[in-house]
Design a protein around this motif. Sequence first.
Motif, mmCIF file in Angstrom:
data_model
loop_
_atom_site.group_PDB
_atom_site.id
_atom_site.type_symbol
_atom_site.label_atom_id
_atom_site.label_comp_id
_atom_site.label_asym_id
_atom_site.label_seq_id
_atom_site.Cartn_x
_atom_site.Cartn_y
_atom_site.Cartn_z
ATOM 1 N N LEU A 168 0.801 -1.046 0.017
ATOM 2 C CA LEU A 168 0.416 -0.345 -0.156
ATOM 3 C C LEU A 168 0.292 1.215 0.112
ATOM 4 C CD1 LEU A 168 -2.591 1.586 0.345
ATOM 5 C CD2 LEU A 168 -2.623 0.763 3.000
ATOM 6 N N ALA A 169 1.512 1.342 0.597
ATOM 7 C CA ALA A 169 3.047 2.422 0.629
ATOM 8 C C ALA A 169 3.564 2.704 -0.562
ATOM 9 C CB ALA A 169 3.778 1.969 1.761
ATOM 10 N N ARG A 170 4.435 1.350 -1.317
ATOM 11 C CA ARG A 170 4.593 1.621 -2.429
ATOM 12 C C ARG A 170 3.973 2.126 -3.202
ATOM 13 N NH1 ARG A 170 7.275 -1.994 -7.101
ATOM 14 N NH2 ARG A 170 6.630 -0.736 -8.553
ATOM 15 N N ARG A 171 2.198 2.197 -3.422
ATOM 16 C CA ARG A 171 1.454 2.787 -4.489
ATOM 17 C C ARG A 171 0.553 3.662 -4.168
ATOM 18 N NH1 ARG A 171 -3.974 -1.309 -3.178
ATOM 19 N NH2 ARG A 171 -4.751 0.347 -5.233
ATOM 20 N N LEU A 172 0.447 4.305 -2.338
ATOM 21 C CA LEU A 172 0.037 5.405 -2.134
ATOM 22 C C LEU A 172 1.197 6.465 -3.264
ATOM 23 C CD1 LEU A 172 -1.311 4.967 0.976
ATOM 24 C CD2 LEU A 172 -2.384 5.683 -0.895
ATOM 25 N N VAL A 173 2.577 6.050 -2.911
ATOM 26 C CA VAL A 173 3.680 7.015 -3.453
ATOM 27 C C VAL A 173 3.705 7.503 -4.582
ATOM 28 C CG1 VAL A 173 6.167 6.995 -3.411
ATOM 29 C CG2 VAL A 173 4.976 6.774 -1.254
ATOM 30 N N GLN A 174 3.149 6.095 -4.902
ATOM 31 C CA GLN A 174 3.213 6.054 -6.770
ATOM 32 C C GLN A 174 2.427 7.046 -7.132
ATOM 33 O OE1 GLN A 174 5.010 1.879 -8.906
ATOM 34 N NE2 GLN A 174 3.503 2.713 -9.038
ATOM 35 N N LEU A 175 1.005 6.651 -6.404
ATOM 36 C CA LEU A 175 -0.448 7.952 -7.052
ATOM 37 C C LEU A 175 -0.101 9.248 -6.962
ATOM 38 C CD1 LEU A 175 -3.343 7.921 -7.565
ATOM 39 C CD2 LEU A 175 -3.350 7.569 -5.320
ATOM 40 N N TYR A 176 0.558 10.071 -5.517
ATOM 41 C CA TYR A 176 1.138 11.447 -5.469
ATOM 42 C C TYR A 176 1.668 11.991 -5.643
ATOM 43 C CZ TYR A 176 -3.338 10.739 -2.535
ATOM 44 O OH TYR A 176 -4.663 10.302 -1.715
ATOM 45 N N ALA A 177 2.755 10.489 -6.367
ATOM 46 C CA ALA A 177 4.094 11.533 -7.184
ATOM 47 C C ALA A 177 3.482 11.088 -8.352
ATOM 48 C CB ALA A 177 5.313 10.220 -6.904
ATOM 49 N N TYR A 223 1.084 6.929 -11.873
ATOM 50 C CA TYR A 223 -0.497 7.198 -10.969
ATOM 51 C C TYR A 223 -1.062 6.147 -11.118
ATOM 52 C CZ TYR A 223 -3.403 9.918 -14.141
ATOM 53 O OH TYR A 223 -4.659 9.976 -15.301
ATOM 54 N N ILE A 224 -1.105 5.507 -12.691
ATOM 55 C CA ILE A 224 -2.712 4.859 -13.477
ATOM 56 C C ILE A 224 -1.643 3.395 -12.840
ATOM 57 C CG2 ILE A 224 -3.294 3.693 -15.349
ATOM 58 C CD1 ILE A 224 -2.961 6.278 -16.921
ATOM 59 N N ALA A 225 -0.783 2.768 -12.607
ATOM 60 C CA ALA A 225 0.008 1.665 -12.356
ATOM 61 C C ALA A 225 -0.752 1.520 -10.524
ATOM 62 C CB ALA A 225 1.613 1.946 -12.910
ATOM 63 N N ALA A 226 -0.360 2.533 -9.992
ATOM 64 C CA ALA A 226 -1.032 2.759 -8.412
ATOM 65 C C ALA A 226 -1.967 1.657 -8.610
ATOM 66 C CB ALA A 226 -0.699 3.618 -8.198
ATOM 67 N N LYS A 227 -3.173 1.347 -9.726
ATOM 68 C CA LYS A 227 -4.577 1.065 -9.570
ATOM 69 C C LYS A 227 -5.752 1.530 -8.539
ATOM 70 C CE LYS A 227 -2.410 -3.075 -11.573
ATOM 71 N NZ LYS A 227 -2.412 -4.229 -12.055
ATOM 72 N N PHE A 228 -5.503 2.606 -8.550
ATOM 73 C CA PHE A 228 -6.229 3.459 -7.247
ATOM 74 C C PHE A 228 -6.936 4.121 -8.289
ATOM 75 C CE2 PHE A 228 -2.819 3.807 -4.397
ATOM 76 C CZ PHE A 228 -3.514 3.412 -3.216
ATOM 77 N N GLY A 229 -8.262 3.581 -8.927
ATOM 78 C CA GLY A 229 -8.967 4.493 -10.208
ATOM 79 C C GLY A 229 -8.658 6.059 -11.109
#
Length: 250
Positions: free
Chosen positions: A40-49, A157-163
């Motif tokens: 989850l931490a990696r995904r959040l970093v990817q999203l906001y970065a 941000y798309i690879a983070a898969k948050f929508g």
Amino acid sequence: MRQATTTTGGHLLSASSSVPSGSPVPSASPGASGSPGGSLARRLVQLYAGLALYGVSSALLVEAGLGLEPWGVLHQGLAELTGISIGVVSIIVGAIVLLLWIPLRQRPGLGTVSNVFVVGLAMDGALAVVPDVQAYGVRIPLMAVAIVLNGVATGLYIAAKFGPGPRDGLMTGLHQRTGRSIRLMRTVIEVAVVATGFVLGGTIGVGTVLYALAIGPLAQFFLRVFALPAPPAGSTVVAGSSSGGAILRP
């Protein structure tokens, strides 16, 4: 050359897809059960970065002053008309588009809502510190750098898969409700926003064309670079559904 515009992450792609831009795709539901691989931490970093970098890349494209992506043309025109900060214009437009998801029965994810705010704020911040440029010897390379960075941001941000972003959901929602192809929905929406933005004073130029040609291959490449690791074999996690193609909106 200081102009006003932005976009809000208008790309929805599958990290494993090689389908050309505009191909029909099933909707990726941010509310699907389970979660993708990666912490989850990696995904959040990817999203906001990714979202922050998207805003910065859009600011650089503005400073280059050689043409903007379709939604950027609309945002620029509205900013010129109202005198409101372009970041705020981006947020307002994104929020309005997100409201259109309600009758289309689309479900936003964390990335969708974050997209609305983070890109606009990051762009305003970047425009406040990046100096104006006038010489074509600087503006042309700046345009190229902006487009490449936009591809990097999209992959992140798309690879983070948050929508998906708000505008992507609008296109897929219209596709599902009308039965018309993604290609047609994308074309209708983008022609409308470009025409409206141009009438209001938005900039169309060589950067618009180069962005449209380059962003698809760039985004697909960086989606693979930043793809999340697959869940471990035997894991009970069920990956959420992903799109089988690409929506690439300049």
